[in-house]
Design an enzyme around this catalytic site. Sequence first.
Site, short mmCIF file in Angstrom:
data_model
loop_
_atom_site.label_atom_id
_atom_site.label_comp_id
_atom_site.label_asym_id
_atom_site.label_seq_id
_atom_site.Cartn_x
_atom_site.Cartn_y
_atom_site.Cartn_z
N GLN A 1 15.78 -14.48 41.61
CA GLN A 1 15.25 -14.86 42.93
C GLN A 1 15.42 -16.36 43.15
OE1 GLN A 1 14.10 -12.74 45.27
NE2 GLN A 1 13.54 -14.35 46.71
N ASP B 1 22.92 -8.94 43.61
CA ASP B 1 22.83 -9.99 44.62
C ASP B 1 24.21 -10.45 45.06
OD1 ASP B 1 20.70 -11.07 45.89
OD2 ASP B 1 20.40 -12.72 44.49
N LYS C 1 10.51 -6.30 47.93
CA LYS C 1 11.60 -5.63 47.22
C LYS C 1 11.04 -4.55 46.31
CE LYS C 1 14.61 -9.66 47.62
NZ LYS C 1 15.09 -10.92 47.04
#
Length: 299
Positions: free
Chosen positions: A100, A123, A56
């Site tokens: 995450q 997200d 990422k």
Amino acid sequence: MAKRLDGRLLAARHEASLRSTIAQHLATAGCTSYPPGLVVVRVGDDPASGVYVRKKAQACGRVGIESRIIHHPATASQQEVLESIHQLNGDSSCHGILVQLPIPPTLNACQLLLAVDPSKDVDGLHPLNLGRLMRGEPGLRSCTPAGVMALLDHGGIALDGTRALVIGRSILVGQPLGIMLQQANATVTVAHSHTRNLADHCRQAELLVVAAGKPGLVGADWVRPGVVVVDVGIHRVPPQQPQQQGTQGTLRGDVCFSAVEPLASHITPVPGGVGPMTVAMLLSNTVQAWQRHTTVTPA
Ligand code: GUN
């Protein structure tokens, strides 16, 4: 032989388009701006997460997004991680926050996701953004399901009336994807670990999305000819052959690619299918959040 739905190629196109969106927005009069900023909050040392987070960050660098990782030890308290998130919510150089997953089971993941400012929730996992998805309203969408939809769209796959089976009901993939496919007028079944006769369900499907987390689950005898197959799984298989010794082994998905490819009409490879699209959608959400945060509306 199936056509490959090439996630690397499509992700590269998205990146090129995002680079020019960023340049244009920075040049716009009235844009006060910092470049777009993404912060990944990582807790603990899950090895796969380490690889994803690095990918990422590299992708951010390619398009001009400034990225940072806040890495807490596995022993961090809920309060410490919550404080990081609260600080980022108030940080005007940070436009996107990603917690995450997985995080250590000692922490409350739902509470952490709830703490993220929904306008920075790149997200798409905050309940507000999940609710917007469910209602079909604009909002930040979960990256892997959005990446799958983009791949299907780019592959020219007609979804209207299609019998779709999604294997896996996670909040990260299966649940939001089931909703997106329904909104595209597919007839959707979401299968999971308690589904009976999974192979029969698979054989009925015209579109099969596999996010089961089981390497090689779907073989040739589970699919109907002409099926469109999207493989969300990614597993590192240790070196099997003597000539592979000393290497990291290979990556494979939830689908037996070599067995299913000759039967399917379209298939995503692993690696190079869904994975790069997940990252591309994260970049796209970050740029979208940045544009919202930095657009000065006339008084
Ligand atoms: N872990 C694996 N994939 C993802 C993802 O897309 N988002 C988050 N937050 N964690 C992940």
